[in-house]
Design an enzyme around this catalytic site. Structure first.
Site, PDB file in Angstrom:
ATOM      1  N   PHE A  70     -14.432  31.884   9.958  1.00 58.14           N
ATOM      2  CA  PHE A  70     -15.014  33.155   9.533  1.00 58.14           C
ATOM      3  C   PHE A  70     -15.569  33.033   8.120  1.00 58.14           C
ATOM      4  O   PHE A  70     -14.890  32.542   7.217  1.00 58.14           O
ATOM      5  CB  PHE A  70     -13.952  34.265   9.524  1.00 58.14           C
ATOM      6  N   ASP A  71     -16.784  33.489   7.924  1.00 57.98           N
ATOM      7  CA  ASP A  71     -17.244  33.777   6.573  1.00 57.98           C
ATOM      8  C   ASP A  71     -16.461  34.994   6.084  1.00 57.98           C
ATOM      9  O   ASP A  71     -16.015  35.819   6.883  1.00 57.98           O
ATOM     10  CB  ASP A  71     -18.745  34.077   6.600  1.00 57.98           C
ATOM     11  N   LYS A  72     -16.273  35.112   4.779  1.00 55.92           N
ATOM     12  CA  LYS A  72     -15.491  36.242   4.265  1.00 55.92           C
ATOM     13  C   LYS A  72     -16.351  37.492   4.090  1.00 55.92           C
ATOM     14  O   LYS A  72     -16.171  38.496   4.784  1.00 55.92           O
ATOM     15  CB  LYS A  72     -14.843  35.875   2.920  1.00 55.92           C
ATOM     16  N   THR A  73     -17.303  37.421   3.188  1.00 54.85           N
ATOM     17  CA  THR A  73     -18.052  38.611   2.799  1.00 54.85           C
ATOM     18  C   THR A  73     -19.000  39.056   3.902  1.00 54.85           C
ATOM     19  O   THR A  73     -19.872  38.305   4.328  1.00 54.85           O
ATOM     20  CB  THR A  73     -18.851  38.343   1.510  1.00 54.85           C
TER      21      THR A  73
ATOM     22  N   LYS B  36     -19.956  24.411   3.752  1.00 53.17           N
ATOM     23  CA  LYS B  36     -19.526  25.049   4.996  1.00 53.17           C
ATOM     24  C   LYS B  36     -19.893  24.175   6.191  1.00 53.17           C
ATOM     25  O   LYS B  36     -19.132  24.073   7.160  1.00 53.17           O
ATOM     26  CB  LYS B  36     -20.163  26.426   5.136  1.00 53.17           C
TER      27      LYS B  36
END
Length: 784
Positions: A480-483, A658
């Site tokens: 998952f990306d955070k923002t 990433k």
């Protein structure tokens, strides 16, 4: 990136079935080499390849086969809605009742220059050709040569009710005549008169129910193709010739009725997507020359002002300009609760205006609305071919000729080797021919995949193809990306405290200073402190990168960063300790002061989305490892991950970092998905085994960048997609086992025991109906 080639859309050899809802609309170009629309060309009938995912993990070996399913006949113009304003022809074809006939008509139109698009509507038994006039004439002649009666219709001709289009009264009469022939044969004593009367009844029943089948069957044999119509024609004619005329009539009547039931059932999967497009109104109310006028939605231009009253649906995508309302967005995002809309908020075509009359500025034409792109994506997905479907088609291409050879061996070898009577041997062979059709096997996969794709779309999840729906079940880790993926993507005031003086005064002063700048942190503070009576400030001055200073009640006041507080001499050891505690939690800090004294501390953070913790817990329950990959600093990423329940966190990552992290996760865990915003995460989305774009409603870039698009920005949909993929795979396996198992049983009965034509019809059409209805069970998941 390595690009694998996948085979083009096709049909199963023998049965001729094409994928359910096999339609393909143009899709935007994707960074990941999005699959081109199936058979977009109309003249080059070579290999139409599907350039799918840029790596082999999701697809396995996907080298295109040489149209082994249908001998190249599938390379026909794309099945897309025609240009309403262009030339064309609309035909009613009464005998076109399922995907078998659709495939035959596609083959008949192969190689005709000038045909741009085909649009099949099996429920209405119509075909719309977008083509030049000369091509229309040639197409009509080719369809009739293939054994289909076809009559041109006006574009505005109302469709017949399905029961009339299907000839239900005629089929009822055929069934009655076939039953009369059976009764005559069973009850009356054997006599020349009774036999001739029974034969006449049987022949009439076959003519009413199966004349179209016979025409199509012999046309297929003339082209040396083995499809269900060819096999049924040989079996019925052969049975009639050896004196089994009552059974031949009943078999033909039951077969035709079963085909009708199957077509109606398959239409449910097609209708699941057609219902989405029906959500958008056909007209729009626009302000032109100072007056409100109602025009066809196709005439609504970008930039015009639209009015929508309560209870009406938005006909196009727009941005709210006047008024406030609550909107039901379930058709687009799958959200079960209404969403409040303020001026500046996006509105999507097909969503329902619940409360207030509003005005909005159109942002996209009807043809490129979010709803239209959803339908495009899902229809393109239904037209693409999943690995299981390609395997089944290749298997069917070998299976049908093999069983036909067995039937021939039984007819010739039975009397010569086993001493059977010729009529008994021929009858067994004819039964084998009916059983031989792989219709149930070939249709078992597309109906399940179409139902799964439709169920996902109703929940606001778009999968770009059956291959991605199958790939999701193999996912072992999700990055998952955070923002913007797990978090809201904007700072919120999560804590504030007065450090000196009156709390109400500090609140009023903080609200006043925060309102002086458009910085996201200032907006978060102002919003978090509202409603508060702001203090009066003057002589406001912004300090780039540090904050804002002003005058209030004759004193210098300020709101800003730790750096600004240090410049004002306001930092103390006690304040430093308090700041350090908040920083360990990943919060951004802003201080309010007067002169050299700090008055208040404000902590902002990007908060978790509702449901983020549930999303992570659901993935863990499925045995999938959640990981966070963030470009944010370590403390903020760790704090969010801990709150969400994610143990493995990697922070301070650039896009290339990433990408490397995804490759490492693939080596360690296996199949890995990436869930991000579709922009900065594009390299990781492309490298992952399943790219998932979050929060992409109305965003072309996100739809282009990923294999899966979650329209409502809800991370819980990731686990739901994995769960749906596993359920779809289970149904696929069940359907294949059912289709092959039923046929295996009846093949054994036909060769070694006393199978009848009735049993053969059950083995063929009964198995088809079973797998169709089993696949349709997946549609229920759309209601969950």
């Amino acid at each position: 990136m390595d690009t694998k080639k996948t085979d083009s859309d096709g049909c199963g050899e023998g049965c001729g079935c094409t994928p359910v809802a096999a339609v393909a609309l143009p899709m935007p170009t994707r960074r990941r080499r999005v699959p081109e629309p199936a058979h977009e060309h109309s003249h080059d009938h070579g290999h139409a390849h599907d350039h799918g995912h840029a790596h082999e993990h999701a697809h396995g070996d996907e080298h295109a086969h040489e149209h082994d399913c249908c001998g190249g006949a599938c390379a026909t113009p794309a099945d897309t809605p025609p240009d309403p304003g262009g030339p064309g022809l609309k035909l009613r074809i009464p005998a076109m009742d399922c995907a078998v006939e659709e495939a035959q008509i596609r083959r008949a139109l192969e190689g005709i220059n000038g045909i741009r698009r085909l649009h099949f509507a099996l429920a209405e038994r119509t075909l719309r050709l977008d083509a030049e006039p000369a091509a229309c004439d040639a197409a009509l002649a080719a369809i009739r040569r293939a054994g289909f009666a076809a009559e041109p219709l006006a574009d505005d001709a109302a469709p017949l009710p399905w029961w009339r289009a299907a000839g239900l009264p005629r089929l009822g009469a055929a069934l009655a005549l076939a039953a009369a022939a059976e009764l005559l044969h069973a009850l009356l004593p054997a006599s020349q008169t009774a036999e001739w009367a029974g034969m006449a009844l049987a022949a009439a029943a076959i003519a009413l129910a199966g004349l179209g089948v016979l025409k199509k069957g012999f046309a297929a044999l003339a082209r040396r193709r083995l499809d269900i119509n060819a096999l049924m024609s040989v079996a019925v004619v052969g049975a009639f010739a050896i004196g089994q005329w009552p059974e031949a009539a009943m078999v033909m009547a039951l077969y035709t009725i079963a085909e009708l039931i199957e077509a109606r059932a398959v239409d449910r999967a097609r209708g699941a997507i057609a219902a989405l497009m029906a959500m958008a109104p056909e007209v729009a109310t626009l302000r032109r020359a100072g007056a409100w006028v109602t025009v066809p939605v196709a005439e609504a231009a970008v930039g015009e002002t639209l009015r929508v009253r309560p209870g009406e649906r938005f006909p196009v995508d727009a941005v709210l300009s006047e008024g406030t309302t609550s909107v039901d967005q379930a058709a687009v995002t799958g959200e079960s609760l209404p969403v409040d809309k303020q001026p500046g908020d996006a509105l999507f075509a097909g969503t329902l205006n619940l409360s207030g009359a509003v005005e909005a500025r159109i942002t996209a034409p009807a043809s490129r609305s979010t709803l239209a792109r959803i339908v495009e994506a899902v229809e393109h997905a239904q037209a693409s071919r999943a690995p299981t479907q390609r395997f089944v088609d290749r298997f069917a291409a070998v299976y049908t000729p093999a069983v036909f050879a067995i039937a021939l061996a039984v007819a010739l070898g039975g009397p010569l080797v086993a001493g059977w009577a010729w009529t008994a041997a021929i009858y067994k062979a004819l039964v084998l021919l009916v059983i031989a059709c792989p219709c149930a096997l070939v249709i078992s996969t597309p109906v399940a995949l179409s139902s799964g794709l439709a169920a996902a779309a109703r929940r606001g999840v778009l999968l770009k193809g059956g291959a991605h729906l199958e790939a999701a079940r193999r996912i072992r880790a999700v990055a998952f990306d955070k923002t913007g993926t797990l978090t809201e993507g904007r700072p919120r005031l999560v804590h504030w405290q007065a450090l000196a003086g009156d709390e109400a005064a500090a609140r009023a002063l903080g609200a006043a200073l925060a309102a002086q700048t458009d910085h996201p942190v200032s907006r978060a503070i102002a919003s978090g402190l509202a409603p508060a009576a702001a203090a009066a400030v003057s002589a406001v001055q912004a300090l780039h990168g540090r904050g804002v200073v002003a005058q209030a009640e004759g004193a210098a006041v300020w709101l800003g960063s730790r750096r600004l507080a240090a410049e004002r001499g306001a930092l103390t050891p006690e304040l430093e300790a308090a700041l350090a505690e908040h920083e360990r939690q990943g919060r951004g800090l802003t201080l309010l002061g007067r002169g050299a004294q700090a008055l208040a501390l404000f902590a902002v953070a990007d908060t978790l989305k509702p449901g983020a913790r549930e999303a992570v817990a659901a993935l863990k329950a499925l045995g999938v490892v959640p990981v966070m990959l963030s470009g944010d600093h370590g403390a903020a990423a760790q704090a969010v991950a801990a709150e969400a329940g994610i143990a493995e966190v990697r922070a301070d990552l650039l896009p290339e970092d990433k990408l490397a992290a995804i490759e490492e996760l693939q080596r360690r865990h296996g199949q890995t998905a990436m869930a991000g915003d579709g922009l900065n995460d594009a390299p990781a989305l492309a490298r992952s085994d399943l790219g998932i774009a979050m929060g992409a409603a109305g965003t072309d870039v996100a739809i282009e960048a990923a294999d899966v698009v979650v329209m409502n920005d809800d991370p819980r949909r990731v686990a739901e997609t994995v769960r749906l993929s596993r359920a779809t795979h289970a149904v696929l396996v069940q359907n294949i086992v059912l289709a092959l198992g039923i046929k295996a049983v009846f093949l054994a009965l036909a060769v070694f025991d006393d199978a009848t034509m009735w049993m053969a019809v059950f083995a063929d059409m009964g198995a088809s109906l079973i797998v169709v209805f089993n696949g349709l069970r997946l549609l229920r998941r759309a209601k969950g």
